[in-house]
Write a protein that holds these residues in place. Structure first.
Motif, mmCIF file in Angstrom:
data_model
loop_
_atom_site.group_PDB
_atom_site.id
_atom_site.type_symbol
_atom_site.label_atom_id
_atom_site.label_comp_id
_atom_site.label_asym_id
_atom_site.label_seq_id
_atom_site.Cartn_x
_atom_site.Cartn_y
_atom_site.Cartn_z
ATOM 1 N N LYS A 1 2.269 19.152 2.692
ATOM 2 C CA LYS A 1 2.472 17.524 3.090
ATOM 3 C C LYS A 1 3.663 17.157 3.738
ATOM 4 O O LYS A 1 4.183 16.013 3.632
ATOM 5 C CB LYS A 1 2.678 16.650 1.717
ATOM 6 N N LEU A 2 4.075 18.037 4.771
ATOM 7 C CA LEU A 2 5.283 17.945 5.706
ATOM 8 C C LEU A 2 4.824 17.617 7.223
ATOM 9 O O LEU A 2 3.452 18.100 7.526
ATOM 10 C CB LEU A 2 6.011 19.068 5.721
ATOM 11 N N GLU A 3 5.206 16.690 7.906
ATOM 12 C CA GLU A 3 4.708 16.190 9.139
ATOM 13 C C GLU A 3 5.992 15.775 10.005
ATOM 14 O O GLU A 3 7.015 15.195 9.352
ATOM 15 C CB GLU A 3 3.968 15.252 9.118
ATOM 16 N N THR B 1 7.920 13.209 5.721
ATOM 17 C CA THR B 1 8.032 13.381 7.070
ATOM 18 C C THR B 1 9.611 13.623 7.605
ATOM 19 O O THR B 1 10.362 13.312 6.684
ATOM 20 C CB THR B 1 7.623 12.002 7.835
ATOM 21 N N THR B 2 9.737 14.472 8.635
ATOM 22 C CA THR B 2 11.198 14.486 9.242
ATOM 23 C C THR B 2 11.009 13.798 10.513
ATOM 24 O O THR B 2 9.838 13.252 10.829
ATOM 25 C CB THR B 2 11.743 15.842 9.340
ATOM 26 N N VAL B 3 12.026 13.842 11.257
ATOM 27 C CA VAL B 3 12.117 12.969 12.480
ATOM 28 C C VAL B 3 12.029 13.836 13.979
ATOM 29 O O VAL B 3 12.225 13.226 15.090
ATOM 30 C CB VAL B 3 13.377 12.333 12.615
ATOM 31 N N ASP C 1 0.720 -1.325 0.007
ATOM 32 C CA ASP C 1 -0.005 -0.203 -0.020
ATOM 33 C C ASP C 1 1.000 1.337 -0.203
ATOM 34 O O ASP C 1 0.477 2.124 -0.703
ATOM 35 C CB ASP C 1 -0.965 0.004 1.156
ATOM 36 N N VAL C 2 1.941 1.143 0.833
ATOM 37 C CA VAL C 2 3.000 2.297 1.003
ATOM 38 C C VAL C 2 4.426 1.961 0.649
ATOM 39 O O VAL C 2 4.638 0.904 1.355
ATOM 40 C CB VAL C 2 2.821 2.938 2.204
ATOM 41 N N ILE C 3 5.067 2.687 -0.255
ATOM 42 C CA ILE C 3 6.340 2.359 -0.119
ATOM 43 C C ILE C 3 7.143 3.515 0.824
ATOM 44 O O ILE C 3 6.942 4.881 0.614
ATOM 45 C CB ILE C 3 7.128 2.657 -1.616
ATOM 46 N N HIS C 4 7.827 3.115 1.730
ATOM 47 C CA HIS C 4 8.422 4.212 2.712
ATOM 48 C C HIS C 4 9.833 4.279 2.538
ATOM 49 O O HIS C 4 10.606 3.374 2.924
ATOM 50 C CB HIS C 4 8.151 3.673 4.109
ATOM 51 N N ILE C 5 10.234 5.413 1.821
ATOM 52 C CA ILE C 5 11.608 5.714 1.581
ATOM 53 C C ILE C 5 12.202 6.409 2.635
ATOM 54 O O ILE C 5 11.640 7.290 3.102
ATOM 55 C CB ILE C 5 11.759 6.089 0.037
ATOM 56 N N THR D 1 10.844 9.919 4.217
ATOM 57 C CA THR D 1 11.444 10.662 5.381
ATOM 58 C C THR D 1 12.722 10.932 5.308
ATOM 59 O O THR D 1 13.663 10.339 4.671
ATOM 60 C CB THR D 1 11.470 9.379 6.329
ATOM 61 N N ILE D 2 12.705 12.366 5.702
ATOM 62 C CA ILE D 2 14.238 13.092 5.768
ATOM 63 C C ILE D 2 14.765 12.983 6.999
ATOM 64 O O ILE D 2 14.321 13.429 8.026
ATOM 65 C CB ILE D 2 13.881 14.458 5.444
#
Length: 480
Positions: A245-247, A216-218, A131-135, A165-166
């Motif tokens: 779209k940032l979180e 997303t960032t951490v 469903d989602v590719i998390h890169i 994710t950055i």
């Protein structure tokens, strides 16, 4: 829910920093929440033999990179209930010798384009369409664009969403614009319309930000910081444009691996009800480091890369004043020559007060977390930070600058309420840091207040459970 977690490194197979820790711990936490998560990374030659011997080859195929038609092997293993897949090509990932790093080679664009292209081909080989590719980070930043450009018309790929994710905006993967045609088989239209263009080059990280469904960032504070010119590393304008779209989702630490009641690396096991054993760890640490063995001398620990980002210019500036204080300092890490030399100098001149171990030693790191009284982390910027959370887990009070994840995790001591789990200072200023350290040293003399703060730190929940639940919410948000 099915998630394909794509990373350039993952503990215990291979890691250079926090990304490796996250790539192990987050999927593990997601699985506990019922997610069908699988992890894929390159098969580096530096993977420990005891793990490499357990890999099973399941497919062989070719990957097209421009004019190149490259061999690709696919291997798998199950580790702690999670399926791990490994992309094999010795030309790209077998870098042997004394300096066999993961990154920093002249062909990094080609290596990680190969990896990204292979990841999308792997799905049909294992019949796993997530469903989602998390890169993660620049190494995989081109995947959303490749997915959109060459796979989105295919039925099984058409509904796949991407989350990017950055972990550190400073490392962006910027290469010459020729990589679009020469490696990525992509139209120069993406360069001309500014989707991937970055000051005359092509940025893999920019591609991830532009084409991923969510970014997303951490930490929450880091999300706000990177939209400013000072922290934005040249991408602040782009990030402001994509702020919708940032979180920020805080990293956690693995509470199974990092537990003072079970940790095999520390001298004496302890918990919140047996803090006398924490003192015993301190005495043993002082002994092995050659410091004066004395429970009443406050011991400050540093476990870090010795680079300017981590605030070592502040420490260097006030070291002559710091060594005049009634304290001890232990430093573990490697990095820039100027900081290694500085700590070696003070370690030789003040051998009973300062110990510098210019190396990486995971066992000694755990002993420093458990044996120190305070943990110094005065970063210029810190997307999330793991050290301060590790320190709190072991009842060691962090001293941090209020930036990124440090601000989000450390609550400064409030003398009126007794609340707090550490100490913090606001401005990137050496003497403001020194004043903060001195405040901690003074408070250390009052053991009632001190041990109340230690317990506050140990009660702080920095586990992955909350963060995993937040990631699931984000996944669901982009699927709906």
């Amino acid at each position: 829910m099915k998630v394909f977690y794509v990373t350039s490194e993952c503990w215990p197979f291979v890691k250079t920093g926090g990304l490796g820790d996250v790539s192990y711990a987050l999927p593990k936490a997601l699985k506990k929440e019922g997610v069908d998560v699988r992890v894929i990374l390159p098969k580096y030659s530096t993977i420990p033999t005891y793990l490499k011997d357990k890999l099973r080859e399941i497919a062989v195929f070719n990957v097209q990179l421009g004019w190149r038609n490259q061999y690709c092997g696919l291997l798998e293993m199950e580790y702690e209930g999670i399926k791990f897949y490994f992309i094999d090509n010795e030309y790209y990932f077998k870098r042997d010798g004394e300096f066999a790093y993961l990154y920093g080679y002249g062909d990094d664009a080609e290596r990680f384009t190969f990896f990204s292209e292979a990841v999308l081909k792997v799905m049909e080989k294992i019949d796993f369409y997530p469903d989602v590719i998390h890169i993660n980070d620049w190494h995989t930043g081109m995947i959303p664009l490749i997915l959109k450009d060459r796979y989105s018309h295919l039925e099984k790929y058409s509904n796949i969403k991407t989350l990017y994710t950055i972990h550190n905006l400073q490392y962006q993967g910027v290469f010459g614009k020729e990589v679009l045609g020469d490696l990525l088989n992509l139209s120069y239209e993406y360069y001309d319309n500014k989707s991937v263009e970055y000051y005359g080059g092509v940025s893999f990280m920019k591609a991830g930000i532009v084409f991923a469904d969510k970014v997303t960032t951490v930490s929450k504070t880091y999300v706000d910081e990177i939209q400013t010119e000072f922290y934005g590393e040249g991408l602040d304008g782009l990030l402001r444009e994509n702020s919708h779209k940032l979180e920020g989702i805080l990293n956690g630490i693995d509470y199974d691996l990092n537990n003072p009641i079970t940790d095999p690396n520390i001298f004496f096991k302890y918990d919140i009800n047996s803090l006398e054993n924490k003192v015993k760890n301190k005495l043993e640490l002082q002994k092995i480091l050659g410091l004066e063995v004395n429970p009443d001398i406050p011991l400050i620990g540093i476990v870090s890369r010795l680079v300017s980002q981590k605030g070592f210019d502040l420490i260097s500036y006030i070291m002559p004043e710091l060594v005049r204080e009634d304290l001890q300092l232990v430093v573990l890490g490697t990095g820039e020559h100027q900081y290694q030399s500085m700590f070696n100098y003070y370690s030789s001149r003040y051998c009973k007060k300062v110990s510098a171990r210019i190396t990486f030693d995971s066992g000694l790191a755990q002993q420093i977390y458990s044996g120190s009284d305070m943990f110094l982390m005065p970063s210029l910027f810190e997307p999330c930070g793991i050290g301060q959370m590790m320190a709190m887990r072991y009842g060691t009070l962090p001293i941090v600058r209020e930036t990124g994840g440090l601000k989000d995790t450390v609550s400064p001591y409030n003398k009126y309420t007794g609340e707090g789990n550490g100490f913090s200072f606001t401005n990137y200023n050496a003497h403001e840091m020194l004043y903060c350290i001195q405040k901690g040293l003074e408070l250390y003399k009052d053991k009632n207040i001190w041990y109340n703060l230690v317990k506050n730190a140990m009660y702080t929940d920095n586990s992955w459970k909350k963060s995993a639940q937040k990631y699931i919410e984000v996944y669901q948000g982009i699927l709906n």
